[in-house]
Design an enzyme around this catalytic site. Structure first.
Site, mmCIF file in Angstrom:
data_model
loop_
_atom_site.group_PDB
_atom_site.id
_atom_site.type_symbol
_atom_site.label_atom_id
_atom_site.label_comp_id
_atom_site.label_asym_id
_atom_site.label_seq_id
_atom_site.Cartn_x
_atom_site.Cartn_y
_atom_site.Cartn_z
ATOM 1 N N GLY A 231 -9.650 8.453 4.785
ATOM 2 C CA GLY A 231 -10.879 9.024 4.237
ATOM 3 C C GLY A 231 -11.581 9.836 5.311
ATOM 4 O O GLY A 231 -10.952 10.346 6.242
ATOM 5 N N SER A 232 -12.871 9.933 5.189
ATOM 6 C CA SER A 232 -13.613 10.815 6.084
ATOM 7 C C SER A 232 -13.818 10.187 7.469
ATOM 8 O O SER A 232 -13.776 8.956 7.623
ATOM 9 C CB SER A 232 -14.980 11.127 5.467
ATOM 10 O OG SER A 232 -15.733 9.946 5.365
ATOM 11 N N THR A 233 -14.062 11.031 8.434
ATOM 12 C CA THR A 233 -14.299 10.548 9.798
ATOM 13 C C THR A 233 -15.568 9.704 9.843
ATOM 14 O O THR A 233 -15.621 8.680 10.531
ATOM 15 C CB THR A 233 -14.399 11.749 10.755
ATOM 16 O OG1 THR A 233 -13.138 12.442 10.717
ATOM 17 C CG2 THR A 233 -14.674 11.311 12.183
ATOM 18 N N ALA A 234 -16.582 10.085 9.055
ATOM 19 C CA ALA A 234 -17.845 9.323 9.067
ATOM 20 C C ALA A 234 -17.594 7.882 8.615
ATOM 21 O O ALA A 234 -18.064 6.930 9.246
ATOM 22 C CB ALA A 234 -18.866 10.003 8.157
ATOM 23 N N THR A 235 -16.836 7.708 7.528
ATOM 24 C CA THR A 235 -16.547 6.351 7.059
ATOM 25 C C THR A 235 -15.642 5.634 8.061
ATOM 26 O O THR A 235 -15.802 4.429 8.302
ATOM 27 C CB THR A 235 -15.896 6.390 5.659
ATOM 28 O OG1 THR A 235 -16.731 7.152 4.787
ATOM 29 C CG2 THR A 235 -15.723 4.999 5.092
ATOM 30 N N GLY A 236 -14.716 6.366 8.641
ATOM 31 C CA GLY A 236 -13.833 5.762 9.650
ATOM 32 C C GLY A 236 -14.627 5.143 10.794
ATOM 33 O O GLY A 236 -14.302 4.046 11.273
ATOM 34 N N GLU A 253 -6.653 7.212 9.123
ATOM 35 C CA GLU A 253 -6.225 8.586 8.808
ATOM 36 C C GLU A 253 -7.470 9.319 8.322
ATOM 37 O O GLU A 253 -7.900 9.138 7.186
ATOM 38 C CB GLU A 253 -5.145 8.582 7.718
ATOM 39 C CG GLU A 253 -3.869 7.854 8.090
ATOM 40 C CD GLU A 253 -2.959 8.657 8.999
ATOM 41 O OE1 GLU A 253 -3.354 9.770 9.413
ATOM 42 O OE2 GLU A 253 -1.867 8.170 9.316
ATOM 43 N N CYS A 287 -5.707 16.449 3.257
ATOM 44 C CA CYS A 287 -6.130 16.165 4.634
ATOM 45 C C CYS A 287 -5.477 17.131 5.610
ATOM 46 O O CYS A 287 -6.164 17.810 6.363
ATOM 47 C CB CYS A 287 -5.815 14.721 4.990
ATOM 48 S SG CYS A 287 -4.117 14.251 4.636
HETATM 49 P P1 NAD Z 1 -14.728 8.808 2.070
HETATM 50 O O1 NAD Z 1 -14.706 8.404 3.495
HETATM 51 O O2 NAD Z 1 -16.006 9.234 1.474
HETATM 52 O O3 NAD Z 1 -14.210 7.602 1.145
HETATM 53 C C1 NAD Z 1 -12.951 6.983 1.361
HETATM 54 C C2 NAD Z 1 -13.011 5.540 0.895
HETATM 55 O O4 NAD Z 1 -13.866 4.797 1.751
HETATM 56 C C3 NAD Z 1 -13.548 5.349 -0.519
HETATM 57 O O5 NAD Z 1 -12.719 4.390 -1.162
HETATM 58 C C4 NAD Z 1 -14.939 4.779 -0.280
HETATM 59 O O6 NAD Z 1 -15.395 3.961 -1.316
HETATM 60 C C5 NAD Z 1 -14.721 3.972 0.962
HETATM 61 N N1 NAD Z 1 -15.926 3.702 1.746
HETATM 62 C C6 NAD Z 1 -17.071 4.397 1.787
HETATM 63 N N2 NAD Z 1 -17.928 3.839 2.681
HETATM 64 C C7 NAD Z 1 -17.304 2.784 3.212
HETATM 65 C C8 NAD Z 1 -17.637 1.843 4.221
HETATM 66 N N3 NAD Z 1 -18.823 1.851 4.829
HETATM 67 N N4 NAD Z 1 -16.726 0.917 4.559
HETATM 68 C C9 NAD Z 1 -15.502 0.905 3.975
HETATM 69 N N5 NAD Z 1 -15.127 1.764 3.003
HETATM 70 C C10 NAD Z 1 -16.014 2.699 2.633
HETATM 71 O O7 NAD Z 1 -13.598 9.930 1.948
HETATM 72 P P2 NAD Z 1 -13.203 10.824 0.665
HETATM 73 O O8 NAD Z 1 -14.312 11.800 0.422
HETATM 74 O O9 NAD Z 1 -12.748 9.957 -0.439
HETATM 75 O O10 NAD Z 1 -11.916 11.597 1.199
HETATM 76 C C11 NAD Z 1 -11.970 12.866 1.793
HETATM 77 C C12 NAD Z 1 -11.743 12.773 3.285
HETATM 78 O O11 NAD Z 1 -10.560 12.031 3.541
HETATM 79 C C13 NAD Z 1 -11.535 14.113 3.948
HETATM 80 O O12 NAD Z 1 -12.242 14.162 5.170
HETATM 81 C C14 NAD Z 1 -10.038 14.151 4.223
HETATM 82 O O13 NAD Z 1 -9.658 14.986 5.282
HETATM 83 C C15 NAD Z 1 -9.755 12.725 4.486
HETATM 84 N N6 NAD Z 1 -8.345 12.413 4.252
HETATM 85 C C16 NAD Z 1 -7.550 12.144 5.329
HETATM 86 C C17 NAD Z 1 -6.203 11.891 5.147
HETATM 87 C C18 NAD Z 1 -5.295 11.610 6.312
HETATM 88 O O14 NAD Z 1 -4.156 11.209 6.105
HETATM 89 N N7 NAD Z 1 -5.749 11.772 7.540
HETATM 90 C C19 NAD Z 1 -5.672 11.897 3.855
HETATM 91 C C20 NAD Z 1 -6.521 12.176 2.772
HETATM 92 C C21 NAD Z 1 -7.861 12.423 2.985
#
Ligand code: NAD
Length: 478
Positions: A231-236, A253, A287
């Site tokens: 997911g996003s870097t902020a959530t990571g 990722e 991504c």
């Molecule tokens: P996101 O971070 O908003 O959400 C991803 C997941 O995290 C969702 O299931 C969400 O409910 C969960 N989440 C949110 N807050 C959380 C927290 N505090 N603790 C734990 N889980 C939480 O990301 P998104 O908008 O769904 O995806 C888009 C992003 O993902 C883009 O930045 C994209 O580049 C990245 N991405 C990366 C890869 C990779 O392999 N590197 C693959 C696909 C997408």
């Protein structure tokens, strides 16, 4: 039949899947079709208490699953791949409606096919015990054991494929898994899990449906030993903070802003199609897509023209339209990001080669393929992750400058170099990214490790490295 689900009346193959996961009724959160915005079903809204119960069940099931051994787990994963293929069309249609990606092109049917391929590879990859020392001074071996319960948290862009990436290796290594899909693409993932659970023992793979509160609990849960997060870097970053509580191992990722560098030795006509799909696969919501393209001055106009010609030939439409290869943005927030970045670039004097305004005739969230030329580093469309169908094309005259630009951001998921292979490989060695492709962009393979550097995260998925990442090493010495 619920009044909320008119599409189900057609008795399409995905309708049965929706019924099976209980999404056809009126309870839960309403889920829109990404293209038409009509309600396609309802996603359960589960509580933290239900998540805790899921983790407890997965924890109870884990020893017996590990006890089955590699051969039996592999057999079951191969059967799971067959089950995915048997349900491929239903899964692809549901994915297409919920996520928005068309059935054809490198989209929904392709994604479901990749699920089966990754399951099969995880089932058949061998992770041998390593003999570390075997001489007169002693004998020591390194082997890999299951961790326990793996928490899998995913995004909405490739929801099925990424779920499989996260769980296939984890299950193979003897872990059980609890999956928290994105709230934007819950139904597709729950349907996939239902199909897999036709062949897996109970509680080995459990889905929980909810928002970030559940994700947060899963990643900090005391009985989760590993978190696979995409997911996003902020959530990571938040997940890294959570891991301070449970010391869970992490694979992150995260977001990217992949650069592509076109060298003077490239042939614009020959590379245009691959450049296009490198940038616009899944309508740019990928991504490791090409998100900023640096083109040498000597062939800048030729590359822009060739890309525009390819773009003109690619139909966009409702995902269920068999002719479409590009679809809508998945959600309003992402649509607004893309539209805002393009508007800002235009205001700053960049040239919109094609696209540049919403395709409202197609629907609420359609934005056309947009090529933005005569734009420079420092513009938000270049520096920020657009995650949609808008590609900035930047002119350069010295390769050193293009390399400096490619490395100038704090992300490093993928990158690509286009032109003479030897020259391109020399440039690739100077780029800070987890993968650098030569004359292509974004292709992944189940045996080739994939992961980012810098703020794109850490840890590797796929292949032998992927199996190691969902296991704990154990040395037996003596
Ligand atoms: P996101 O971070 O908003 O959400 C991803 C997941 O995290 C969702 O299931 C969400 O409910 C969960 N989440 C949110 N807050 C959380 C927290 N505090 N603790 C734990 N889980 C939480 O990301 P998104 O908008 O769904 O995806 C888009 C992003 O993902 C883009 O930045 C994209 O580049 C990245 N991405 C990366 C890869 C990779 O392999 N590197 C693959 C696909 C997408």
């Amino acid at each position: 039949m619920s009044k909320h689900t008119p599409v189900l009346q057609a008795e399409t193959p995905d309708a049965a899947l929706l019924r099976r996961i209980g999404a056809d009724g009126g309870d839960g959160r309403s889920v829109p079709d990404a293209a038409t915005r009509e309600t396609i079903g309802h996603a359960p809204v589960q509580s933290v208490a239900e998540l805790d119960q899921a983790v407890a069940r997965a924890r109870t099931a884990q020893p017996a699953w590990e006890g089955l051994g590699h051969a039996e787990r592999s057999r079951l994963l191969l059967a799971a791949a067959d089950a995915v293929e048997e349900n491929a069309e239903a899964l692809a249609r549901l994915l297409s409606r919920e996520q928005g990606k068309p059935l054809n092109g490198p989209n929904a049917r392709f994604e479901v096919g990749a699920c089966a391929a990754w399951l099969r590879t995880a089932a058949s990859t061998v992770l041998d015990t390593e003999v570390l020392l075997d001489d007169e001074t002693g004998h020591a071996e390194l082997s890999y054991r299951a961790i326990g319960v793996v928490g899998a948290i995913g995004p909405w862009n490739w929801p099925l494929m990424i779920t499989i990436w996260q769980v296939a290796a984890a299950l193979r290594m003897g872990n059980t898994a609890v999956v928290k899909p994105s709230e934007y693409t819950t139904l597709s993932v729950l349907a996939l899990l239902a199909v897999l659970n036709d062949v897996l023992p109970p509680d080995v793979l459990i889905g929980v449906s909810g928002d970030r509160e559940l994700g947060s609990r899963l990643s900090s849960h005391p009985h989760v030993g590993k978190v696979m997060f995409t997911g996003s870097t902020a959530t990571g970053r938040r997940i890294v903070e959570s891991s301070a509580q449970n010391l869970a191992r992490l694979t992150l990722e995260l977001g990217g802003n992949d650069a592509g560098i076109v060298l003077p030795s490239a042939d614009p006509a020959a590379i245009a199609q691959d450049l296009f799909w490198g940038a616009f696969i899944n309508t740019g919501q990928t991504c490791a897509a090409l998100k900023r393209l640096y083109v040498h001055d000597s062939l800048y106009d030729a590359v822009v023209d060739a890309l525009a010609a390819v773009a003109a030939a690619m139909p966009m439409g409702n995902g269920l339209d068999e002719d479409a290869v590009l679809g809508p943005l998945q959600n309003r927030a992402q649509f607004d990001i893309v539209a805002g970045l393009v508007d800002d670039a235009r205001r700053q004097g960049a040239r919109i080669v094609t696209g540049g305004a919403p395709a409202s005739d197609l629907g609420e969230l359609f934005y056309p393929v947009t090529l933005v030329a005569d734009i420079a580093d420092g513009t938000p469309l270049v520096d920020e992750e657009q995650f949609g169908p808008a590609l900035p094309i930047i002119r350069y005259s010295e390769v050193d400058d293009a390399v400096r630009s490619a490395n100038g951001l704090d992300v490093g998921l993928g990158a690509s170099v286009w032109g003479d292979r030897d020259e391109a490989r020399a440039v690739a060695a100077r780029i800070q990214a987890g993968t650098v492709w030569i004359n292509s962009h974004g292709g992944v393979h189940p045996m080739i490790p994939f992961g980012g550097v810098k703020s794109s995260g850490y840890g590797l998925e796929f292949g032998v490295e992927g199996l190691k990442s969902v296991a704990v090493p154990q040395v037996v010495n003596g």
